[in-house]
Design an enzyme around this catalytic site. Structure first.
Site, PDB file in Angstrom:
ATOM      1  N   ARG A 164      29.832   1.821  -0.979  1.00 44.52           N
ATOM      2  CA  ARG A 164      28.548   2.529  -0.800  1.00 44.52           C
ATOM      3  C   ARG A 164      28.632   3.775  -1.687  1.00 44.52           C
ATOM      4  O   ARG A 164      29.491   4.636  -1.479  1.00 44.52           O
ATOM      5  CB  ARG A 164      28.317   2.897   0.660  1.00 44.52           C
ATOM      6  CG  ARG A 164      27.101   3.777   0.840  1.00 44.52           C
ATOM      7  CD  ARG A 164      26.629   3.877   2.267  1.00 44.52           C
ATOM      8  NE  ARG A 164      25.877   2.705   2.649  1.00 44.52           N
ATOM      9  CZ  ARG A 164      24.953   2.677   3.623  1.00 44.52           C
ATOM     10  NH1 ARG A 164      24.662   3.763   4.307  1.00 44.52           N
ATOM     11  NH2 ARG A 164      24.306   1.574   3.916  1.00 44.52           N
ATOM     12  N   HIS A 215      20.104  -2.186  -2.353  1.00 44.05           N
ATOM     13  CA  HIS A 215      20.725  -2.386  -1.038  1.00 44.05           C
ATOM     14  C   HIS A 215      20.630  -3.878  -0.699  1.00 44.05           C
ATOM     15  O   HIS A 215      19.884  -4.290   0.200  1.00 44.05           O
ATOM     16  CB  HIS A 215      19.998  -1.540   0.001  1.00 44.05           C
ATOM     17  CG  HIS A 215      20.768  -1.321   1.269  1.00 44.05           C
ATOM     18  ND1 HIS A 215      22.030  -1.842   1.479  1.00 44.05           N
ATOM     19  CD2 HIS A 215      20.454  -0.629   2.402  1.00 44.05           C
ATOM     20  CE1 HIS A 215      22.451  -1.486   2.679  1.00 44.05           C
ATOM     21  NE2 HIS A 215      21.521  -0.751   3.254  1.00 44.05           N
ATOM     22  N   GLN A 234      21.047  -5.340   2.950  1.00 40.66           N
ATOM     23  CA  GLN A 234      19.903  -5.052   3.801  1.00 40.66           C
ATOM     24  C   GLN A 234      18.814  -6.117   3.621  1.00 40.66           C
ATOM     25  O   GLN A 234      18.278  -6.659   4.589  1.00 40.66           O
ATOM     26  CB  GLN A 234      19.338  -3.670   3.440  1.00 40.66           C
ATOM     27  CG  GLN A 234      18.138  -3.266   4.256  1.00 40.66           C
ATOM     28  CD  GLN A 234      18.502  -2.944   5.681  1.00 40.66           C
ATOM     29  OE1 GLN A 234      19.413  -2.164   5.912  1.00 40.66           O
ATOM     30  NE2 GLN A 234      17.814  -3.533   6.645  1.00 40.66           N
ATOM     31  N   ASP A 257      10.619   2.763   4.583  1.00 35.82           N
ATOM     32  CA  ASP A 257      11.944   3.395   4.579  1.00 35.82           C
ATOM     33  C   ASP A 257      11.697   4.900   4.506  1.00 35.82           C
ATOM     34  O   ASP A 257      10.575   5.340   4.227  1.00 35.82           O
ATOM     35  CB  ASP A 257      12.742   2.885   3.356  1.00 35.82           C
ATOM     36  CG  ASP A 257      14.169   3.426   3.293  1.00 35.82           C
ATOM     37  OD1 ASP A 257      14.662   3.977   4.308  1.00 35.82           O
ATOM     38  OD2 ASP A 257      14.799   3.308   2.221  1.00 35.82           O
ATOM     39  N   CYS A 294      14.554  -0.388   7.555  1.00 34.62           N
ATOM     40  CA  CYS A 294      15.996  -0.626   7.420  1.00 34.62           C
ATOM     41  C   CYS A 294      16.803   0.231   8.388  1.00 34.62           C
ATOM     42  O   CYS A 294      17.925  -0.116   8.719  1.00 34.62           O
ATOM     43  CB  CYS A 294      16.441  -0.369   5.985  1.00 34.62           C
ATOM     44  SG  CYS A 294      16.002   1.274   5.387  1.00 34.62           S
ATOM     45  N   ARG A 344      22.137  -7.786  10.215  1.00 36.04           N
ATOM     46  CA  ARG A 344      23.083  -7.275   9.222  1.00 36.04           C
ATOM     47  C   ARG A 344      24.439  -7.955   9.438  1.00 36.04           C
ATOM     48  O   ARG A 344      25.135  -8.307   8.494  1.00 36.04           O
ATOM     49  CB  ARG A 344      23.239  -5.746   9.351  1.00 36.04           C
ATOM     50  CG  ARG A 344      21.957  -4.938   9.126  1.00 36.04           C
ATOM     51  CD  ARG A 344      21.458  -5.062   7.710  1.00 36.04           C
ATOM     52  NE  ARG A 344      22.460  -4.712   6.742  1.00 36.04           N
ATOM     53  CZ  ARG A 344      22.734  -3.462   6.357  1.00 36.04           C
ATOM     54  NH1 ARG A 344      22.044  -2.452   6.829  1.00 36.04           N
ATOM     55  NH2 ARG A 344      23.688  -3.220   5.466  1.00 36.04           N
TER      56      ARG A 344
HETATM   57  N1   CP Z   1      20.220   0.346   6.983  1.00 37.23           N
HETATM   58  C1   CP Z   1      21.439   0.807   6.717  1.00 37.23           C
HETATM   59  O1   CP Z   1      22.026   0.526   5.681  1.00 37.23           O
HETATM   60  O2   CP Z   1      21.962   1.597   7.692  1.00 37.23           O
HETATM   61  P1   CP Z   1      23.249   2.504   7.544  1.00 37.23           P
HETATM   62  O3   CP Z   1      22.923   3.564   6.510  1.00 37.23           O
HETATM   63  O4   CP Z   1      23.472   3.093   8.902  1.00 37.23           O
HETATM   64  O5   CP Z   1      24.398   1.669   7.083  1.00 37.23           O
HETATM   65  N1  NVA Z   2      16.875   4.517   1.113  1.00 42.44           N
HETATM   66  C1  NVA Z   2      17.810   4.952   2.107  1.00 42.44           C
HETATM   67  C2  NVA Z   2      18.384   3.771   2.821  1.00 42.44           C
HETATM   68  C3  NVA Z   2      19.391   4.074   3.870  1.00 42.44           C
HETATM   69  C4  NVA Z   2      19.929   2.842   4.537  1.00 42.44           C
HETATM   70  C5  NVA Z   2      18.903   5.779   1.462  1.00 42.44           C
HETATM   71  O1  NVA Z   2      19.338   5.406   0.369  1.00 42.44           O
HETATM   72  O2  NVA Z   2      19.309   6.793   2.018  1.00 42.44           O
END
Ligand code: CP
Ligand code: NVA
Length: 342
Positions: free
Chosen positions: A129, A156, A159, A251, A291, A319
């Site tokens: 990540r 992502h 997701q 989102d 999400c 997920r």
């Molecule tokens: N939706 C999602 O990726 O959640 P987290 O940021 O908690 O992993």
């Molecule tokens: N768009 C958001 C998604 C989090 C799961 C971010 O990148 O913070």
């Protein structure tokens, strides 16, 4: 509303004999998942099909990844992604090692290529990540074990897989479904556009001017959509985008790493809030999706996210199943499942 029974396999075709899953298992073993664009339409369908089977029969996969080691290196916070990967591999016999990179971004202490050349000696899969998408692609280019994008600033993919699995559960099939995304043209939006296009869903994206999705993603998604008989529409009007939608997704308008833009973005995104008035423009049986984490009262109201139309926790649950399916395919784990390929 379609029932879950509609996604059951046709009579007499056990999942392990399913030609689409067999073909995907052969093609995907040892590969990376940096972007949904790494996957063919058939591979996206196979991941979801396997995800549904894992959800129905988790015990059949209990030892599919015995002793496999997964490392997760996260530069950003996570609840769902981390826990779904950790519980996912643990319940298939493997093990997860979490490395908190929030205070020391990847590439700072040593090059990403050198990190990759170390990790591949110890682990079977690398889950990242990151802020920069290039951190994921560079790790993938330098590692002999699969690399999975668990969210970058650009995409992502995990997701989107879980989200379309939730839509399949709800509607039976997503082919021809009118899927609307309202809000920032961000990482989540990008992966949803690509996954929707690969699955034959019509994807409409409504963003404020200046916040539309990346043109490269739009181009790829439109090529995929053409091949799969669906369309990608870009609008700047949330009301118009919601008209006739089967699903409305949003989102946060401030993604991780963009916090310094919060004050500037708040008024720009206000007309894109998903509230009861916006949901009323959609079809009567439409679902609400997010999400998570959600900023309640900002991009979505409590009345919508807590309504019976909301499937946000089904998305979160999936997920787990979608990521287990992905791990099985990338790590060749189906070979260890009784009945597979025999
Ligand atoms: N939706 C999602 O990726 O959640 P987290 O940021 O908690 O992993
Ligand atoms: N768009 C958001 C998604 C989090 C799961 C971010 O990148 O913070």
């Amino acid at each position: 509303m379609a029932s879950r029974a509609m996604i059951e396999r046709p009579e007499g075709v056990p999942v392990h004999k399913d030609p689409e899953i067999l073909a995907a298992a052969q093609r995907m073993a040892g590969e990376d998942l940096c972007s949904i664009a790494d996957l063919s339409s058939a591979e996206v369908r196979a991941i979801l099909k396997l995800g549904h089977d894992i959800k129905r029969n988790p015990r059949a996969y209990r030892h599919a990844l015995d002793a496999k080691q997964m490392v997760l290196m996260f530069e950003k916070a996570s609840l769902r992604t981390r826990l779904a990967f950790e519980t996912g591999i643990n319940t298939m016999g493997g093990n997860a090692i979490f490395v908190d990179q929030t205070k020391s971004p990847l590439g700072e202490r040593e090059t990403i290529a050198d990190v990759a050349r170390n990790l591949e000696r110890w682990v079977d899969v690398i889950v990242l990540r990151t802020y920069a998408h290039e951190t994921v692609t560079e790790m993938a280019a330098n590692s002999r074990v699969p690399v999975i994008n668990a969210l970058s600033d650009f995409e992502h993919p995990c997701q989107a897989l879980a989200d379309f699995m939730a839509l399949e559960e709800h509607f039976g099939s997503v082919t021809g479904l009118n899927f609307t995304y309202v809000g920032d043209g961000n990482n989540v939006c990008h992966s949803l556009m690509l996954a929707g296009a690969q699955l034959g869903a019509n994807v409409t994206v409504a963003t404020p001017r200046g916040y539309s999705p990346d043109i490269e993603i739009v181009t790829i998604a439109r090529e995929m959509a053409q091949a799969n008989n669906c369309e990608i529409r870009l609008l700047q009007d949330a009301q118009a985008a919601a008209e006739g939608a089967d699903a409305i997704y949003t989102d946060v308008c401030v993604s991780m790493g963009m916090e310094h833009e919060s004050t500037k973005r708040a008024p720009i995104f206000r007309p894109f809030q998903v509230n009861e008035a916006l949901m009323a423009k959609a079809k009567p049986g439409a679902v609400f999706m997010h999400c998570l984490p959600a900023r309640r009262g900002e991009e979505v109201t409590d009345a919508v996210i807590d309504s019976p139309q909301s499937i946000v926790f089904d998305q979160a649950e999936n997920r787990l199943h979608a990521q287990k399916a992905l791990l099985l395919l990338l790590l060749g784990g189906l070979a260890n499942v009784k009945g597979f390929n025999s």
